[in-house]
Design a protein around this motif. Structure first.
Motif, PDB file in Angstrom:
ATOM      1  N   SER A  91       0.845  -1.188   0.000  1.00  0.00           N
ATOM      2  CA  SER A  91       0.000   0.000   0.000  1.00  0.00           C
ATOM      3  C   SER A  91       0.888   1.249   0.000  1.00  0.00           C
ATOM      4  CB  SER A  91      -0.930   0.017   1.220  1.00  0.00           C
ATOM      5  OG  SER A  91      -0.178   0.057   2.430  1.00  0.00           O
ATOM      6  N   TYR A  92       0.358   2.324  -0.590  1.00  0.00           N
ATOM      7  CA  TYR A  92       1.115   3.559  -0.742  1.00  0.00           C
ATOM      8  C   TYR A  92       0.200   4.741  -0.417  1.00  0.00           C
ATOM      9  CZ  TYR A  92       3.873   0.281  -3.514  1.00  0.00           C
ATOM     10  OH  TYR A  92       4.574  -0.817  -3.938  1.00  0.00           O
ATOM     11  N   ASN A  93       0.702   5.669   0.432  1.00  0.00           N
ATOM     12  CA  ASN A  93      -0.075   6.875   0.719  1.00  0.00           C
ATOM     13  C   ASN A  93       0.793   8.125   0.834  1.00  0.00           C
ATOM     14  OD1 ASN A  93       1.105   6.493   3.248  1.00  0.00           O
ATOM     15  ND2 ASN A  93      -0.751   5.545   4.092  1.00  0.00           N
ATOM     16  N   ASN A  94       2.108   7.988   0.649  1.00  0.00           N
ATOM     17  CA  ASN A  94       3.003   9.140   0.602  1.00  0.00           C
ATOM     18  C   ASN A  94       3.631   9.195  -0.786  1.00  0.00           C
ATOM     19  OD1 ASN A  94       2.742  10.059   3.341  1.00  0.00           O
ATOM     20  ND2 ASN A  94       3.946   8.266   3.968  1.00  0.00           N
ATOM     21  N   PHE A  95       3.328  10.254  -1.524  1.00  0.00           N
ATOM     22  CA  PHE A  95       3.741  10.310  -2.915  1.00  0.00           C
ATOM     23  C   PHE A  95       4.599  11.553  -3.169  1.00  0.00           C
ATOM     24  CE2 PHE A  95      -0.719   8.661  -2.803  1.00  0.00           C
ATOM     25  CZ  PHE A  95      -0.378   7.315  -2.927  1.00  0.00           C
ATOM     26  N   THR A  96       5.692  11.375  -3.907  1.00  0.00           N
ATOM     27  CA  THR A  96       6.531  12.505  -4.295  1.00  0.00           C
ATOM     28  C   THR A  96       5.752  13.432  -5.221  1.00  0.00           C
ATOM     29  OG1 THR A  96       8.493  11.110  -4.129  1.00  0.00           O
ATOM     30  CG2 THR A  96       8.708  13.160  -5.383  1.00  0.00           C
ATOM     31  N   ASP A  97       5.091  12.815  -6.199  1.00  0.00           N
ATOM     32  CA  ASP A  97       4.175  13.552  -7.070  1.00  0.00           C
ATOM     33  C   ASP A  97       2.774  13.137  -6.650  1.00  0.00           C
ATOM     34  OD1 ASP A  97       2.438  14.364  -9.107  1.00  0.00           O
ATOM     35  OD2 ASP A  97       4.007  14.236 -10.634  1.00  0.00           O
ATOM     36  N   TYR A  98       1.992  14.058  -6.112  1.00  0.00           N
ATOM     37  CA  TYR A  98       0.703  13.679  -5.521  1.00  0.00           C
ATOM     38  C   TYR A  98      -0.344  13.300  -6.566  1.00  0.00           C
ATOM     39  CZ  TYR A  98      -0.027  18.694  -6.480  1.00  0.00           C
ATOM     40  OH  TYR A  98      -0.094  19.916  -7.081  1.00  0.00           O
ATOM     41  N   ARG A  99      -0.046  13.479  -7.875  1.00  0.00           N
ATOM     42  CA  ARG A  99      -0.992  13.106  -8.932  1.00  0.00           C
ATOM     43  C   ARG A  99      -0.642  11.809  -9.639  1.00  0.00           C
ATOM     44  NH1 ARG A  99      -0.507  15.793 -13.142  1.00  0.00           N
ATOM     45  NH2 ARG A  99      -2.466  14.985 -13.999  1.00  0.00           N
ATOM     46  N   ILE A 100       0.643  11.491  -9.746  1.00  0.00           N
ATOM     47  CA  ILE A 100       1.097  10.361 -10.553  1.00  0.00           C
ATOM     48  C   ILE A 100       1.968   9.440  -9.703  1.00  0.00           C
ATOM     49  CG2 ILE A 100       2.375   9.648 -12.612  1.00  0.00           C
ATOM     50  CD1 ILE A 100       1.789  12.430 -13.771  1.00  0.00           C
ATOM     51  N   VAL A 101       1.642   8.138  -9.749  1.00  0.00           N
ATOM     52  CA  VAL A 101       2.400   7.137  -8.987  1.00  0.00           C
ATOM     53  C   VAL A 101       2.803   6.015  -9.937  1.00  0.00           C
ATOM     54  CG1 VAL A 101       2.353   5.480  -7.104  1.00  0.00           C
ATOM     55  CG2 VAL A 101       1.155   7.658  -6.876  1.00  0.00           C
ATOM     56  N   SER A 102       4.071   5.667  -9.959  1.00  0.00           N
ATOM     57  CA  SER A 102       4.580   4.509 -10.693  1.00  0.00           C
ATOM     58  C   SER A 102       5.420   3.687  -9.729  1.00  0.00           C
ATOM     59  CB  SER A 102       5.421   4.940 -11.897  1.00  0.00           C
ATOM     60  OG  SER A 102       4.621   5.615 -12.849  1.00  0.00           O
ATOM     61  N   GLU A 103       5.037   2.423  -9.550  1.00  0.00           N
ATOM     62  CA  GLU A 103       5.741   1.570  -8.595  1.00  0.00           C
ATOM     63  C   GLU A 103       6.032   0.213  -9.222  1.00  0.00           C
ATOM     64  OE1 GLU A 103       6.914   2.292  -5.704  1.00  0.00           O
ATOM     65  OE2 GLU A 103       5.965   4.233  -5.311  1.00  0.00           O
ATOM     66  N   GLU A 104       7.100  -0.414  -8.763  1.00  0.00           N
ATOM     67  CA  GLU A 104       7.472  -1.750  -9.212  1.00  0.00           C
ATOM     68  C   GLU A 104       8.101  -2.493  -8.034  1.00  0.00           C
ATOM     69  OE1 GLU A 104      10.016  -4.001 -12.771  1.00  0.00           O
ATOM     70  OE2 GLU A 104      10.024  -1.803 -12.596  1.00  0.00           O
ATOM     71  N   PHE A 105       7.656  -3.731  -7.824  1.00  0.00           N
ATOM     72  CA  PHE A 105       8.238  -4.531  -6.746  1.00  0.00           C
ATOM     73  C   PHE A 105       8.058  -6.008  -7.066  1.00  0.00           C
ATOM     74  CE2 PHE A 105       3.822  -4.027  -5.568  1.00  0.00           C
ATOM     75  CZ  PHE A 105       3.462  -5.216  -4.956  1.00  0.00           C
ATOM     76  N   THR A 106       8.714  -6.871  -6.306  1.00  0.00           N
ATOM     77  CA  THR A 106       8.630  -8.321  -6.478  1.00  0.00           C
ATOM     78  C   THR A 106       7.941  -8.938  -5.275  1.00  0.00           C
ATOM     79  OG1 THR A 106      10.639  -8.385  -7.820  1.00  0.00           O
ATOM     80  CG2 THR A 106       9.940 -10.451  -6.817  1.00  0.00           C
ATOM     81  N   TYR A 107       6.942  -9.764  -5.543  1.00  0.00           N
ATOM     82  CA  TYR A 107       6.252 -10.499  -4.480  1.00  0.00           C
ATOM     83  C   TYR A 107       6.720 -11.943  -4.537  1.00  0.00           C
ATOM     84  CZ  TYR A 107       2.549 -12.366  -1.526  1.00  0.00           C
ATOM     85  OH  TYR A 107       1.852 -12.994  -0.532  1.00  0.00           O
ATOM     86  N   ASP A 108       7.173 -12.462  -3.392  1.00  0.00           N
ATOM     87  CA  ASP A 108       7.916 -13.725  -3.370  1.00  0.00           C
ATOM     88  C   ASP A 108       7.137 -14.935  -2.868  1.00  0.00           C
ATOM     89  OD1 ASP A 108      10.288 -12.564  -4.310  1.00  0.00           O
ATOM     90  OD2 ASP A 108      10.784 -11.853  -2.304  1.00  0.00           O
ATOM     91  N   ASN A 109       5.838 -14.835  -2.732  1.00  0.00           N
ATOM     92  CA  ASN A 109       5.106 -15.954  -2.118  1.00  0.00           C
ATOM     93  C   ASN A 109       3.896 -16.354  -2.963  1.00  0.00           C
ATOM     94  OD1 ASN A 109       4.693 -17.884  -0.064  1.00  0.00           O
ATOM     95  ND2 ASN A 109       3.231 -16.549   0.983  1.00  0.00           N
ATOM     96  N   VAL A 110       4.139 -16.643  -4.237  1.00  0.00           N
ATOM     97  CA  VAL A 110       3.062 -17.046  -5.139  1.00  0.00           C
ATOM     98  C   VAL A 110       2.956 -18.568  -5.128  1.00  0.00           C
ATOM     99  CG1 VAL A 110       2.169 -16.964  -7.487  1.00  0.00           C
ATOM    100  CG2 VAL A 110       3.455 -15.023  -6.569  1.00  0.00           C
ATOM    101  N   MET A 111       1.825 -19.072  -4.692  1.00  0.00           N
ATOM    102  CA  MET A 111       1.602 -20.511  -4.616  1.00  0.00           C
ATOM    103  C   MET A 111       1.017 -21.022  -5.935  1.00  0.00           C
ATOM    104  SD  MET A 111       2.656 -20.750  -1.523  1.00  0.00           S
ATOM    105  CE  MET A 111       2.289 -22.446  -1.062  1.00  0.00           C
ATOM    106  N   THR A 112       1.088 -22.331  -6.134  1.00  0.00           N
ATOM    107  CA  THR A 112       0.521 -22.953  -7.327  1.00  0.00           C
ATOM    108  C   THR A 112      -0.984 -22.713  -7.400  1.00  0.00           C
ATOM    109  OG1 THR A 112       2.221 -24.674  -7.408  1.00  0.00           O
ATOM    110  CG2 THR A 112       0.118 -25.159  -8.497  1.00  0.00           C
ATOM    111  N   GLY A 113      -1.460 -22.338  -8.584  1.00  0.00           N
ATOM    112  CA  GLY A 113      -2.887 -22.112  -8.777  1.00  0.00           C
ATOM    113  C   GLY A 113      -3.155 -20.825  -9.534  1.00  0.00           C
ATOM    114  N   ASP A 114      -4.442 -20.499  -9.659  1.00  0.00           N
ATOM    115  CA  ASP A 114      -4.877 -19.280 -10.329  1.00  0.00           C
ATOM    116  C   ASP A 114      -4.939 -18.120  -9.344  1.00  0.00           C
ATOM    117  OD1 ASP A 114      -5.221 -20.674 -12.724  1.00  0.00           O
ATOM    118  OD2 ASP A 114      -7.266 -21.250 -12.180  1.00  0.00           O
TER     119      ASP A 114
END
Length: 584
Positions: A91-114
């Motif tokens: 979650s994000y609520n502090n923004f450098t630009d208060y109108r535009i947000v671009s984020e990228e990260f890796t989530y490491d706990n994806v289990m088998t399935g849809d």
């Protein structure tokens, strides 16, 4: 003169100070708030990664996924929340630009399935926008056969699903959608082939199994080669003292397949002559396999032994590279270069396969549906989920006593599946059942047309088939009914088709339909065989699994409360040998 210059400097300084003071008073500095105006609408959200429908295929049970998104609002963003399957993961609520947000990260706990990924953006006015993508984590590949150490299905990649390593591409090999299994296969090209490191593939025993759709141009080619480097002949290598070479050559317009194997000091030939000849350019797929052990080598074509001979054991000295669909780089001295044929379903084993195991692999090349029921009702061939009616479940047991699962029937419960890929001139089904005598009659597999004249007791048998069971003096008798478009034919083996229920044992069932006959098997034995003019599929748009409903209920063949496992459907009429290979 000096006095005049001083006065000029004083005047200029005064003018600059005045300008600065006026500018400050005009609002240039310091910055003051500007009214942004009314909020014109909700935020926009774009999920860049993962793409919709993305599949994660890695050998690990738990995987990582890269997540990237952009969110934008015309006034101001208050929060952005990323959810996976309804649970917040960022979650994000502090923004450098208060109108535009671009984020990228890796989530490491994806289990088998849809999985469902959502990004929820909220702006200052309380407007909310949600963007969503679906992706899946495929289960790690589980080798299907004893000793399987390599499997390359050529489904749009050159990846070995056992090690999950990619082959090295030489030249420009490609893919064709004219696959034997799945949606794509290897397509050969001039001066093009694959190489793969042999670490983990070589042992005292070795087998390979694959399909070829043979192109006679060029009229000779290498197919699979594991051999040593020929340093004495770097441009025409032909050192055959170790490893093996499986290749083809023109034989009066036919293509003859040969195996050469080295024992460390000399090479041995396994050339079946005319028995190993295959007609090229037919558009048909042919199955090949060969085995190497400490006592013999065997070459198979379409499950038949075309050459078998004594052998003292393979030597692997210097054999660090497997070449796929070419003799290059280690077997080019006799011009066995790239093969322009199609290849599919390449498997390598560290054991010498039996003929029955080869035949089983050949049978699976015609498989159109496979449900192992290991916690899902998913067809592994098309990755399509069956539709659940009622509350079918899982038994916690497996037909072979292993750690897998199986289907468990329940009252008014069954599965349905679309038949688009299942209706062919030939048809076979194979499965295991742990038979429950209650109820004392039930539908098992049904592909039939709708009976609009009897919607609550349907029984239109003019097309499709119905495989079901009925009480026979305490035993359960298994029967097949098939329609040819105008009438139905019965294949009832009488007492030969009787199975004792409620024993806790698993029994194997199969039936085949061709243009000339139908055959019913119980535990690999023919219990009924009879002439038939060919199946008609008019109106047969659904397959019912473990019930006669909804298309075959007129005689009360409703849900089966038995267990079912390892359901397979084929687009050919299996032979008895193939049925027995599946059972064993």
């Amino acid at each position: 003169m000096k006095l005049k210059m001083k006065n000029i400097y004083k005047i200029l300084t005064a003018i600059l100070v005045s300008i600065f003071l006026v500018s400050c008073n005009d609002g240039i500095d310091p910055i003051t708030a500007v009214d942004p105006g009314p909020d014109a609408g909700a935020p926009t959200v774009t999920i860049v990664k993962p793409s919709n429908g993305f599949e994660i295929q890695v050998p690990e049970a738990v995987a990582s996924v890269n997540i990237e998104f952009d969110a934008e609002d015309d006034i101001e963003l208050v929060s952005v929340v990323v959810n996976l399957d309804g649970t917040p993961i960022a979650s994000y609520n502090n923004f450098t630009d208060y109108r535009i947000v671009s984020e990228e990260f890796t989530y490491d706990n994806v289990m088998t399935g849809d999985h469902i990924l959502t990004v929820v953006a909220t702006d200052l006015a309380g407007n909310v926008t949600t963007s969503m993508v679906n992706f899946s984590k495929e289960p790690p590949y589980t080798p299907l056969f004893n000793g399987e150490v390599f499997y390359m299905p050529f489904e749009g990649s050159y990846t070995d699903l056992v090690s999950f390593a990619d082959a090295n591409e030489v030249g420009s090999p490609g893919f064709t959608n004219q696959a034997k299994v799945g949606t794509s296969a290897y397509s050969g090209a001039t001066d093009s082939y694959l190489t793969f490191p042999t670490a983990g593939l070589l042992g005292s025993e070795f087998s390979a199994s694959f399909w070829l759709n043979i192109n006679s141009t060029p009229d000779r080619a290498g197919i699979l080669v594991v051999g040593p480097e020929d340093t004495a002949n770097p441009t025409a290598q032909n050192n055959r003292t170790s490893g093996f070479r499986f290749f083809r050559e023109n034989a009066g317009g036919m293509q003859r397949f040969k195996l050469n194997v080295g024992n460390g000091t000399a090479d041995s030939w396994f050339d079946g002559g005319v028995a190993a000849d295959v007609a090229p350019n037919t558009g048909e797929w042919t199955h090949f396999a060969f085995t190497i052990s400490g006592t013999e080598c065997v070459v198979y074509i379409n499950g038949n032994i075309v050459k078998q001979g004594a052998f003292s054991g393979v030597d692997w000295t210097g054999c660090d590279v497997l070449s796929i669909m070419s003799g290059a780089p280690r077997f080019t001295g006799w011009s066995h270069f790239s093969d322009l044929s199609f290849m599919d379903e390449l498997r390598i084993f560290n054991v010498a396969l039996t003929q029955q195991e080869v035949i089983k692999q050949m049978a699976l090349g015609s498989q159109k549906l496979y449900m192992p029921f290991n916690g899902t009702f998913t067809d592994k061939v098309t990755d399509t989920d069956a539709t659940e009616v009622g509350s079918p479940g899982f038994s916690g047991e497996n037909f072979d006593g292993g750690s897998g699962d199986s289907y468990e029937g329940a009252t008014d419960s069954y599965l349905t599946f679309p038949t688009d890929n299942l209706m062919n001139s030939e048809f076979s089904a194979s499965f295991w059942m742990n038979v429950n005598g209650t109820p004392d009659r039930a539908g098992i597999l049904v592909m039939g047309p709708e009976d609009t004249a009897n919607p609550t007791a349907q029984n239109n048998r003019t097309s499709g088939f119905r495989f079901f069971r009925e009480n026979a003096g305490g035993m359960q008798r298994f029967k097949l009914n098939v329609g040819n478009g105008t009438a139905d034919s019965w294949f009832d083996g009488g007492t030969a088709a009787d199975v004792a229920p409620n024993t806790g044992n698993w029994d194997h069932f199969a039936f085949t339909i061709s243009a000339t006959e139908c055959v019913v098997y119980v535990n690999g034995n023919v219990v009924k065989q009879g002439a038939f003019s060919g199946v008609d599929w008019t109106g047969c748009d659904i397959l019912s699994i473990m019930s006669g409903a909804p298309r075959f209920t007129g005689w009360s063949h409703f849900s089966d409360l038995s267990y079912m496992d390892d359901l397979r459907i084929f687009d050919k009429a299996l032979t008895q040998t193939e049925v027995q290979s599946l059972m064993n």
